[in-house]
Design an enzyme around this catalytic site. Structure first.
Site, PDB file in Angstrom:
ATOM      1  N   ASP A   1      62.344  57.964  -8.084  1.00  0.00           N
ATOM      2  CA  ASP A   1      62.825  56.951  -7.135  1.00  0.00           C
ATOM      3  C   ASP A   1      62.135  57.237  -5.793  1.00  0.00           C
ATOM      4  O   ASP A   1      60.978  56.867  -5.596  1.00  0.00           O
ATOM      5  CB  ASP A   1      64.358  57.089  -7.105  1.00  0.00           C
ATOM      6  CG  ASP A   1      65.066  56.094  -6.222  1.00  0.00           C
ATOM      7  OD1 ASP A   1      64.458  55.535  -5.310  1.00  0.00           O
ATOM      8  OD2 ASP A   1      66.268  55.857  -6.424  1.00  0.00           O
TER       9      ASP A   1
ATOM     10  N   PHE B   1      69.840  49.714  -9.530  1.00  0.00           N
ATOM     11  CA  PHE B   1      70.416  50.964 -10.020  1.00  0.00           C
ATOM     12  C   PHE B   1      70.615  50.863 -11.523  1.00  0.00           C
ATOM     13  O   PHE B   1      71.270  49.955 -12.016  1.00  0.00           O
ATOM     14  CB  PHE B   1      71.728  51.324  -9.313  1.00  0.00           C
ATOM     15  CG  PHE B   1      71.986  52.789  -9.419  1.00  0.00           C
ATOM     16  CD1 PHE B   1      71.342  53.682  -8.583  1.00  0.00           C
ATOM     17  CD2 PHE B   1      72.832  53.296 -10.407  1.00  0.00           C
ATOM     18  CE1 PHE B   1      71.534  55.051  -8.716  1.00  0.00           C
ATOM     19  CE2 PHE B   1      73.025  54.664 -10.542  1.00  0.00           C
ATOM     20  CZ  PHE B   1      72.368  55.538  -9.691  1.00  0.00           C
TER      21      PHE B   1
ATOM     22  N   GLU C   1      61.026  64.014 -16.317  1.00  0.00           N
ATOM     23  CA  GLU C   1      62.046  63.369 -15.473  1.00  0.00           C
ATOM     24  C   GLU C   1      62.480  62.058 -16.104  1.00  0.00           C
ATOM     25  O   GLU C   1      61.675  61.392 -16.761  1.00  0.00           O
ATOM     26  CB  GLU C   1      61.440  63.038 -14.099  1.00  0.00           C
ATOM     27  CG  GLU C   1      61.771  64.007 -12.992  1.00  0.00           C
ATOM     28  CD  GLU C   1      63.163  63.804 -12.419  1.00  0.00           C
ATOM     29  OE1 GLU C   1      64.061  63.309 -13.127  1.00  0.00           O
ATOM     30  OE2 GLU C   1      63.358  64.165 -11.256  1.00  0.00           O
ATOM     31  N   ASP C   2      63.723  61.677 -15.870  1.00  0.00           N
ATOM     32  CA  ASP C   2      64.157  60.356 -16.311  1.00  0.00           C
ATOM     33  C   ASP C   2      63.546  59.265 -15.447  1.00  0.00           C
ATOM     34  O   ASP C   2      62.957  58.314 -15.943  1.00  0.00           O
ATOM     35  CB  ASP C   2      65.702  60.271 -16.305  1.00  0.00           C
ATOM     36  CG  ASP C   2      66.334  60.689 -14.982  1.00  0.00           C
ATOM     37  OD1 ASP C   2      65.618  61.145 -14.063  1.00  0.00           O
ATOM     38  OD2 ASP C   2      67.568  60.567 -14.853  1.00  0.00           O
TER      39      ASP C   2
ATOM     40  N   ASP D   1      72.919  57.950 -15.272  1.00  0.00           N
ATOM     41  CA  ASP D   1      74.337  57.762 -15.010  1.00  0.00           C
ATOM     42  C   ASP D   1      74.600  57.026 -13.712  1.00  0.00           C
ATOM     43  O   ASP D   1      73.740  56.918 -12.844  1.00  0.00           O
ATOM     44  CB  ASP D   1      75.025  59.132 -14.892  1.00  0.00           C
ATOM     45  CG  ASP D   1      74.705  59.799 -13.556  1.00  0.00           C
ATOM     46  OD1 ASP D   1      73.501  59.974 -13.255  1.00  0.00           O
ATOM     47  OD2 ASP D   1      75.638  60.119 -12.802  1.00  0.00           O
TER      48      ASP D   1
ATOM     49  N   LYS E   1      60.380  53.878 -10.252  1.00  0.00           N
ATOM     50  CA  LYS E   1      60.899  52.880  -9.297  1.00  0.00           C
ATOM     51  C   LYS E   1      60.052  53.001  -8.033  1.00  0.00           C
ATOM     52  O   LYS E   1      60.506  53.450  -6.982  1.00  0.00           O
ATOM     53  CB  LYS E   1      62.374  53.217  -9.010  1.00  0.00           C
ATOM     54  CG  LYS E   1      63.256  52.028  -8.714  1.00  0.00           C
ATOM     55  CD  LYS E   1      64.585  52.466  -8.147  1.00  0.00           C
ATOM     56  CE  LYS E   1      65.622  52.813  -9.164  1.00  0.00           C
ATOM     57  NZ  LYS E   1      66.948  53.129  -8.541  1.00  0.00           N
TER      58      LYS E   1
ATOM     59  N   ARG F   1      75.854  57.373 -19.488  1.00  0.00           N
ATOM     60  CA  ARG F   1      74.655  58.042 -20.011  1.00  0.00           C
ATOM     61  C   ARG F   1      74.432  57.718 -21.482  1.00  0.00           C
ATOM     62  O   ARG F   1      73.312  57.749 -21.973  1.00  0.00           O
ATOM     63  CB  ARG F   1      74.772  59.562 -19.851  1.00  0.00           C
ATOM     64  CG  ARG F   1      74.779  60.053 -18.405  1.00  0.00           C
ATOM     65  CD  ARG F   1      74.638  61.581 -18.370  1.00  0.00           C
ATOM     66  NE  ARG F   1      74.972  62.148 -17.075  1.00  0.00           N
ATOM     67  CZ  ARG F   1      74.122  62.274 -16.048  1.00  0.00           C
ATOM     68  NH1 ARG F   1      72.899  61.834 -16.153  1.00  0.00           N
ATOM     69  NH2 ARG F   1      74.509  62.825 -14.918  1.00  0.00           N
TER      70      ARG F   1
ATOM     71  N   LYS G   1      70.570  66.106 -15.176  1.00  0.00           N
ATOM     72  CA  LYS G   1      70.984  65.849 -16.532  1.00  0.00           C
ATOM     73  C   LYS G   1      70.259  64.654 -17.133  1.00  0.00           C
ATOM     74  O   LYS G   1      70.268  64.458 -18.348  1.00  0.00           O
ATOM     75  CB  LYS G   1      72.505  65.561 -16.576  1.00  0.00           C
ATOM     76  CG  LYS G   1      73.388  66.649 -16.019  1.00  0.00           C
ATOM     77  CD  LYS G   1      74.843  66.152 -16.055  1.00  0.00           C
ATOM     78  CE  LYS G   1      75.741  67.047 -15.244  1.00  0.00           C
ATOM     79  NZ  LYS G   1      77.067  66.451 -15.080  1.00  0.00           N
ATOM     80  N   GLY G   2      69.677  63.825 -16.290  1.00  0.00           N
ATOM     81  CA  GLY G   2      69.210  62.509 -16.719  1.00  0.00           C
ATOM     82  C   GLY G   2      68.180  62.496 -17.832  1.00  0.00           C
ATOM     83  O   GLY G   2      68.039  61.515 -18.542  1.00  0.00           O
TER      84      GLY G   2
HETATM   85  P1  IMP Z   1      64.522  60.725  -6.114  1.00  0.00           P
HETATM   86  O1  IMP Z   1      64.589  62.102  -5.541  1.00  0.00           O
HETATM   87  O2  IMP Z   1      64.991  59.685  -5.111  1.00  0.00           O
HETATM   88  O3  IMP Z   1      63.173  60.367  -6.695  1.00  0.00           O
HETATM   89  O4  IMP Z   1      65.602  60.645  -7.242  1.00  0.00           O
HETATM   90  C1  IMP Z   1      65.390  61.138  -8.456  1.00  0.00           C
HETATM   91  C2  IMP Z   1      66.677  61.312  -9.234  1.00  0.00           C
HETATM   92  O5  IMP Z   1      67.706  60.415  -8.798  1.00  0.00           O
HETATM   93  C3  IMP Z   1      66.414  60.944 -10.653  1.00  0.00           C
HETATM   94  O6  IMP Z   1      65.943  62.052 -11.367  1.00  0.00           O
HETATM   95  C4  IMP Z   1      67.759  60.458 -11.110  1.00  0.00           C
HETATM   96  O7  IMP Z   1      68.516  61.571 -11.545  1.00  0.00           O
HETATM   97  C5  IMP Z   1      68.384  59.849  -9.885  1.00  0.00           C
HETATM   98  N1  IMP Z   1      68.190  58.388  -9.873  1.00  0.00           N
HETATM   99  C6  IMP Z   1      67.289  57.669  -9.162  1.00  0.00           C
HETATM  100  N2  IMP Z   1      67.395  56.351  -9.406  1.00  0.00           N
HETATM  101  C7  IMP Z   1      68.375  56.229 -10.327  1.00  0.00           C
HETATM  102  C8  IMP Z   1      68.942  55.105 -11.028  1.00  0.00           C
HETATM  103  O8  IMP Z   1      68.569  53.930 -10.858  1.00  0.00           O
HETATM  104  N3  IMP Z   1      69.939  55.402 -11.914  1.00  0.00           N
HETATM  105  C9  IMP Z   1      70.386  56.671 -12.149  1.00  0.00           C
HETATM  106  N4  IMP Z   1      69.866  57.739 -11.533  1.00  0.00           N
HETATM  107  C10 IMP Z   1      68.877  57.524 -10.623  1.00  0.00           C
HETATM  108 MG    MG Z   2      66.437  62.954 -12.948  1.00  0.00          MG
END
Ligand code: IMP
Ligand code: MG
Length: 181
Positions: A105, A154, A101-102, A161, A133, A167, A45-46
């Protein structure tokens, strides 16, 4: 309104800083997609606020579709298991794709999505992420259009969220005591 009762939030980016980043990404896309009609795939949803702002700056025709992926439980750490809760309905073969993507990470979510999209034979595939990140990366992923580098905190607001809250906040905020408390 008090959108964050009981939480200490520290602002990392203002709406103006976010708008400037979105406009810069859009201008790079406007340069790269002249005469094309890409399919923009938002990762819910981000992405919903970022994508809505971004597409309104684009001066080439786009189609928009969404996928819902989940790799997080209710906490702040990725589980490493990504699942698709909803899929892209638009045919992908032969299309120019832009994944929106938002935040990237660990990279696990994006890596999963890119591999599954590549199997459907798009003619091109690029990634746009508002936030990077990068210090937390576990899987290398290429981000073709990047907004802002962020620290290992975070973040909430502008679509992001913590347990489905925050959000709607304008700007991007760090939750000082983490997400679970
Ligand atoms: P990844 O698979 O670890 O790269 O995570 C990606 C997803 O985790 C992102 O698309 C976000 O939805 C969520 N996410 C990662 N870091 C944050 C944060 O700091 N705040 C909120 N959502 C996050
Ligand atoms: Mg996301």
């Amino acid at each position: 309104m008090s959108p964050a009762p009981g939480k200490k939030l520290i602002q990392l980016f203002s709406t103006e800083q976010i708008s400037a980043a979105v406009a810069r990404i859009a201008s790079d896309m406007n340069r790269d997609y002249v005469g094309k009609n890409p399919l923009v795939i938002g990762v819910l949803k981000g992405c919903f606020i970022f994508l809505a702002d971004l597409v309104r700056h684009l001066d080439f025709p786009v189609e928009v579709d969404f996928i819902t992926l989940s790799s997080y439980g209710s906490g702040t750490q990725t589980s490493g298991n990504v699942c698709a809760i909803s899929r892209v309905r638009t045919p992908i073969a032969g299309r120019d794709l832009i994944v929106v993507e938002d935040i990237v990470d660990s990279g696990v979510t994006l890596d999963f999505l890119l591999n599954s999209l590549r199997r459907k034979k798009p003619s091109s595939l690029r990634v746009c992420a508002l936030l990077d990140k990068s210090s937390r990366r576990r899987v290398p992923v290429q981000i073709d259009y990047k907004g802002l580098d962020v620290p290992d905190k975070f973040l909430v607001g502008y679509g992001l969220d913590c347990d489905q809250q925050f959000r709607q906040l304008a700007g991007l905020w760090e939750i000082a005591e983490g997400c679970e408390e």
